[in-house]
Design a protein around this motif. Sequence first.
Motif, PDB file in Angstrom:
ATOM      1  N   MET A 160      -2.888   2.046  -0.580  1.00 48.34           N
ATOM      2  CA  MET A 160      -2.875   0.671  -0.135  1.00 48.34           C
ATOM      3  C   MET A 160      -2.977  -0.293  -1.319  1.00 48.34           C
ATOM      4  O   MET A 160      -2.415  -1.370  -1.284  1.00 48.34           O
ATOM      5  CB  MET A 160      -4.034   0.473   0.849  1.00 48.34           C
ATOM      6  CG  MET A 160      -3.986  -0.835   1.541  1.00 48.34           C
ATOM      7  SD  MET A 160      -2.522  -0.912   2.576  1.00 48.34           S
ATOM      8  CE  MET A 160      -2.850  -2.342   3.493  1.00 48.34           C
ATOM      9  N   LEU A 161      -3.697   0.139  -2.330  1.00 52.97           N
ATOM     10  CA  LEU A 161      -3.848  -0.708  -3.513  1.00 52.97           C
ATOM     11  C   LEU A 161      -2.509  -0.902  -4.221  1.00 52.97           C
ATOM     12  O   LEU A 161      -2.233  -1.979  -4.753  1.00 52.97           O
ATOM     13  CB  LEU A 161      -4.873  -0.085  -4.461  1.00 52.97           C
ATOM     14  CG  LEU A 161      -5.327  -0.931  -5.641  1.00 52.97           C
ATOM     15  CD1 LEU A 161      -5.960  -2.216  -5.153  1.00 52.97           C
ATOM     16  CD2 LEU A 161      -6.292  -0.167  -6.496  1.00 52.97           C
ATOM     17  N   GLY A 162      -1.669   0.126  -4.186  1.00 48.73           N
ATOM     18  CA  GLY A 162      -0.347   0.023  -4.793  1.00 48.73           C
ATOM     19  C   GLY A 162       0.526  -1.002  -4.096  1.00 48.73           C
ATOM     20  O   GLY A 162       1.279  -1.743  -4.739  1.00 48.73           O
ATOM     21  N   VAL A 163       0.445  -1.056  -2.775  1.00 47.76           N
ATOM     22  CA  VAL A 163       1.225  -2.029  -2.007  1.00 47.76           C
ATOM     23  C   VAL A 163       0.768  -3.440  -2.341  1.00 47.76           C
ATOM     24  O   VAL A 163       1.599  -4.347  -2.515  1.00 47.76           O
ATOM     25  CB  VAL A 163       1.094  -1.749  -0.485  1.00 47.76           C
ATOM     26  CG1 VAL A 163       1.742  -2.840   0.321  1.00 47.76           C
ATOM     27  CG2 VAL A 163       1.692  -0.400  -0.148  1.00 47.76           C
ATOM     28  N   ILE A 164      -0.528  -3.626  -2.466  1.00 47.63           N
ATOM     29  CA  ILE A 164      -1.053  -4.946  -2.833  1.00 47.63           C
ATOM     30  C   ILE A 164      -0.545  -5.340  -4.220  1.00 47.63           C
ATOM     31  O   ILE A 164      -0.172  -6.494  -4.457  1.00 47.63           O
ATOM     32  CB  ILE A 164      -2.593  -4.949  -2.773  1.00 47.63           C
ATOM     33  CG1 ILE A 164      -3.046  -4.780  -1.324  1.00 47.63           C
ATOM     34  CG2 ILE A 164      -3.161  -6.231  -3.369  1.00 47.63           C
ATOM     35  CD1 ILE A 164      -4.538  -4.556  -1.161  1.00 47.63           C
ATOM     36  N   GLY A 165      -0.498  -4.390  -5.142  1.00 46.25           N
ATOM     37  CA  GLY A 165       0.021  -4.659  -6.482  1.00 46.25           C
ATOM     38  C   GLY A 165       1.490  -5.024  -6.470  1.00 46.25           C
ATOM     39  O   GLY A 165       1.925  -5.942  -7.175  1.00 46.25           O
ATOM     40  N   ILE A 166       2.275  -4.314  -5.660  1.00 46.65           N
ATOM     41  CA  ILE A 166       3.711  -4.594  -5.578  1.00 46.65           C
ATOM     42  C   ILE A 166       3.949  -5.982  -4.998  1.00 46.65           C
ATOM     43  O   ILE A 166       4.751  -6.762  -5.521  1.00 46.65           O
ATOM     44  CB  ILE A 166       4.417  -3.524  -4.729  1.00 46.65           C
ATOM     45  CG1 ILE A 166       4.414  -2.184  -5.471  1.00 46.65           C
ATOM     46  CG2 ILE A 166       5.837  -3.940  -4.376  1.00 46.65           C
ATOM     47  CD1 ILE A 166       4.834  -1.012  -4.618  1.00 46.65           C
ATOM     48  N   VAL A 167       3.245  -6.297  -3.914  1.00 46.02           N
ATOM     49  CA  VAL A 167       3.407  -7.611  -3.286  1.00 46.02           C
ATOM     50  C   VAL A 167       2.943  -8.713  -4.231  1.00 46.02           C
ATOM     51  O   VAL A 167       3.582  -9.765  -4.341  1.00 46.02           O
ATOM     52  CB  VAL A 167       2.669  -7.655  -1.930  1.00 46.02           C
ATOM     53  CG1 VAL A 167       2.646  -9.061  -1.363  1.00 46.02           C
ATOM     54  CG2 VAL A 167       3.311  -6.693  -0.942  1.00 46.02           C
ATOM     55  N   SER A 168       1.847  -8.474  -4.946  1.00 44.90           N
ATOM     56  CA  SER A 168       1.354  -9.469  -5.905  1.00 44.90           C
ATOM     57  C   SER A 168       2.363  -9.710  -7.026  1.00 44.90           C
ATOM     58  O   SER A 168       2.619 -10.862  -7.407  1.00 44.90           O
ATOM     59  CB  SER A 168       0.026  -9.009  -6.513  1.00 44.90           C
ATOM     60  OG  SER A 168      -0.945  -8.864  -5.523  1.00 44.90           O
ATOM     61  N   ALA A 169       2.941  -8.646  -7.541  1.00 38.61           N
ATOM     62  CA  ALA A 169       3.944  -8.787  -8.597  1.00 38.61           C
ATOM     63  C   ALA A 169       5.169  -9.540  -8.085  1.00 38.61           C
ATOM     64  O   ALA A 169       5.726 -10.392  -8.797  1.00 38.61           O
ATOM     65  CB  ALA A 169       4.348  -7.420  -9.123  1.00 38.61           C
ATOM     66  N   SER A 170       5.570  -9.261  -6.851  1.00 39.00           N
ATOM     67  CA  SER A 170       6.719  -9.963  -6.273  1.00 39.00           C
ATOM     68  C   SER A 170       6.434 -11.454  -6.105  1.00 39.00           C
ATOM     69  O   SER A 170       7.312 -12.282  -6.349  1.00 39.00           O
ATOM     70  CB  SER A 170       7.084  -9.352  -4.918  1.00 39.00           C
ATOM     71  OG  SER A 170       7.477  -8.025  -5.084  1.00 39.00           O
TER      72      SER A 170
END
Length: 77
Positions: free
Chosen positions: A1-11
């Motif tokens: 889940m932390l990876g998804v948050i990172g991807i969305v944050s980067a986007s």
Amino acid sequence: MLGVIGIVSASIVIAIIEIPSLLERKLRKELWVFSLLLLMGTALSCAKMLGANLPNPSDWLTVVLKPVSDALFQLLK
């Protein structure tokens, strides 16, 4: 889940950086294409991060080009 948050944050950071310059230069079509590609990339990255089984694009090329390859090999025999 932390990876998804990172991807969305980067986007979101990428969008914050790029969208104002596209709007200033009135590049509406480029803005649509940028937004669509960023959304697709974010969705695919999140799906991959969550463990979804995504097809490999090279598999499609193999399906399309395999008959051509077989025909050429038959001609060379």
